[in-house]
Scaffold this active site. Sequence first.
Site, PDB file in Angstrom:
ATOM      1  CB  SER A   7      -0.898   0.009   1.233  1.00  0.00           C
ATOM      2  OG  SER A   7      -1.421   1.315   1.400  1.00  0.00           O
ATOM      3  CG  HIS A  32      -3.768  -1.633  -1.512  1.00  0.00           C
ATOM      4  ND1 HIS A  32      -4.845  -2.437  -1.798  1.00  0.00           N
ATOM      5  CD2 HIS A  32      -4.177  -0.828  -0.510  1.00  0.00           C
ATOM      6  CE1 HIS A  32      -5.857  -2.138  -1.000  1.00  0.00           C
ATOM      7  NE2 HIS A  32      -5.483  -1.147  -0.209  1.00  0.00           N
ATOM      8  CG  ASP A  34      -5.176   2.356   0.870  1.00  0.00           C
ATOM      9  OD1 ASP A  34      -6.102   1.543   0.864  1.00  0.00           O
ATOM     10  OD2 ASP A  34      -4.007   2.068   1.217  1.00  0.00           O
ATOM     11  CG  MET A  36      -8.375   6.992   2.378  1.00  0.00           C
ATOM     12  SD  MET A  36      -7.455   7.022   3.911  1.00  0.00           S
ATOM     13  CE  MET A  36      -6.772   5.350   3.890  1.00  0.00           C
ATOM     14  CG  HIS A  65      -9.215  -0.147  -0.376  1.00  0.00           C
ATOM     15  ND1 HIS A  65      -8.583  -0.266   0.856  1.00  0.00           N
ATOM     16  CD2 HIS A  65     -10.547  -0.218  -0.124  1.00  0.00           C
ATOM     17  CE1 HIS A  65      -9.500  -0.385   1.798  1.00  0.00           C
ATOM     18  NE2 HIS A  65     -10.694  -0.354   1.244  1.00  0.00           N
ATOM     19  CG  MET A  67     -11.601   3.148   1.991  1.00  0.00           C
ATOM     20  SD  MET A  67     -10.004   3.150   2.843  1.00  0.00           S
ATOM     21  CE  MET A  67      -8.887   3.143   1.440  1.00  0.00           C
ATOM     22  CG  MET A 136     -11.577  -3.124   5.183  1.00  0.00           C
ATOM     23  SD  MET A 136     -10.043  -2.740   4.305  1.00  0.00           S
ATOM     24  CE  MET A 136      -9.172  -1.741   5.517  1.00  0.00           C
ATOM     25  CG  PHE A 142      -5.550   6.910   9.947  1.00  0.00           C
ATOM     26  CD1 PHE A 142      -5.103   8.170   9.553  1.00  0.00           C
ATOM     27  CD2 PHE A 142      -6.811   6.802  10.507  1.00  0.00           C
ATOM     28  CE1 PHE A 142      -5.899   9.295   9.721  1.00  0.00           C
ATOM     29  CE2 PHE A 142      -7.618   7.920  10.686  1.00  0.00           C
ATOM     30  CZ  PHE A 142      -7.158   9.180  10.293  1.00  0.00           C
ATOM     31  N   GLY A 144      -0.563   1.734   9.462  1.00  0.00           N
ATOM     32  CA  GLY A 144       0.146   1.537  10.726  1.00  0.00           C
ATOM     33  C   GLY A 144      -0.713   1.152  11.920  1.00  0.00           C
ATOM     34  CG  ASP A 174      -6.083  -2.990   3.319  1.00  0.00           C
ATOM     35  OD1 ASP A 174      -5.026  -2.701   3.917  1.00  0.00           O
ATOM     36  OD2 ASP A 174      -6.703  -2.183   2.597  1.00  0.00           O
ATOM     37  CB  SER A 197       3.299   0.525   8.310  1.00  0.00           C
ATOM     38  OG  SER A 197       2.413  -0.436   8.810  1.00  0.00           O
TER      39      SER A 197
HETATM   40  C1  DX5 Z   1      -6.287   1.453   5.620  1.00  0.00           C
HETATM   41  C2  DX5 Z   1      -5.847   1.137   4.220  1.00  0.00           C
HETATM   42  C3  DX5 Z   1      -4.721   0.214   4.152  1.00  0.00           C
HETATM   43  C4  DX5 Z   1      -3.446   0.723   4.788  1.00  0.00           C
HETATM   44  C5  DX5 Z   1      -2.748  -0.464   5.335  1.00  0.00           C
HETATM   45  O1  DX5 Z   1      -7.375   2.288   5.555  1.00  0.00           O
HETATM   46  O2  DX5 Z   1      -6.922   0.558   3.504  1.00  0.00           O
HETATM   47  O3  DX5 Z   1      -4.473  -0.212   2.823  1.00  0.00           O
HETATM   48  O4  DX5 Z   1      -2.590   1.411   3.917  1.00  0.00           O
HETATM   49  O5  DX5 Z   1      -1.644  -0.052   6.050  1.00  0.00           O
HETATM   50  P1  DX5 Z   1      -0.914  -1.046   7.072  1.00  0.00           P
HETATM   51  O6  DX5 Z   1      -0.458  -2.230   6.288  1.00  0.00           O
HETATM   52  O7  DX5 Z   1       0.184  -0.195   7.601  1.00  0.00           O
HETATM   53  O8  DX5 Z   1      -1.946  -1.430   8.116  1.00  0.00           O
HETATM   54 ZN    ZN Z   2      -6.426  -0.354   1.540  1.00  0.00          ZN
END
Ligand code: DX5
Ligand code: ZN
Length: 224
Positions: A7, A32, A34, A36, A65, A67, A136, A142, A144, A174, A197
């Site tokens: 990601s 990946h 994200d 948002m 992905h 959101m 999920m 976020f 991490g 994820d 992360s």
């Molecule tokens: C969270 C995202 C993830 C995120 C995962 O909202 O959909 O894709 O980047 O990050 P880690 O692997 O650090 O949990």
């Molecule tokens: Zn994601």
Amino acid sequence: MIKISPSILSADFARLGEEIRAVEQAGADAIHVDVMDGHFVPNLTLGPPVIASLAKVATKPLDVHVMIAPVDSYIPDYIKAGAAILTIHAEATHHTDRALHLIREMGAKAGLAINPGTPVLVIEDLLHLTDLLLIMSVNPGFGGQSFIPRALEKIRVVRQMIDARGLQVELQVDGGIKPDNIFEAARAGADFFVAGSAVFSQPDYHKVIAEMKKNGEAGRAARK
Ligand code: DX5
Ligand code: ZN
């Protein structure tokens, strides 16, 4: 085969092109991305113009992905921008059936995601319309965050549904995936792992991706 989709949320945004090339050379199977909207999730990231630029650099599929809620009217823009896989949230539209049909009609793979608080039941009548099912394992918004263990049970249930129906749906997870918990997630039935992360915090992307694949394959082999 176990697949890893780093990601880029945890990548260096000033050097996204280089980061994508680096993880691809390090063994990433997809990238990946994200998206948002600051409404469905409490964070804002990027939109179609950035994805179109990333698509020029990436040689692996862009695993986008989204959101965004309501997501419906945005679907065409993301596919035109270069999403090979477009994953929408079941919670982000009243018309999941129509949205998944639209993604496939436009030539992308249709992904369906469910949040930690959403029961697996909602996918029952949608599984045959999806190419990828995303569980999920954190509340999205976020990078991490820590893996929510309850996701393992959901992965087991969905794996059983996919296999019982003889479908070719990829099962992705994820959130909070690391080299030390990917074994359990793969054993539960996931085969496609998003990792932000865990990958981008390491100096050696190749080493961490190889370790995740090795542990993931071991988990898959340990499936009952
Ligand atoms: C969270 C995202 C993830 C995120 C995962 O909202 O959909 O894709 O980047 O990050 P880690 O692997 O650090 O949990
Ligand atoms: Zn994601």
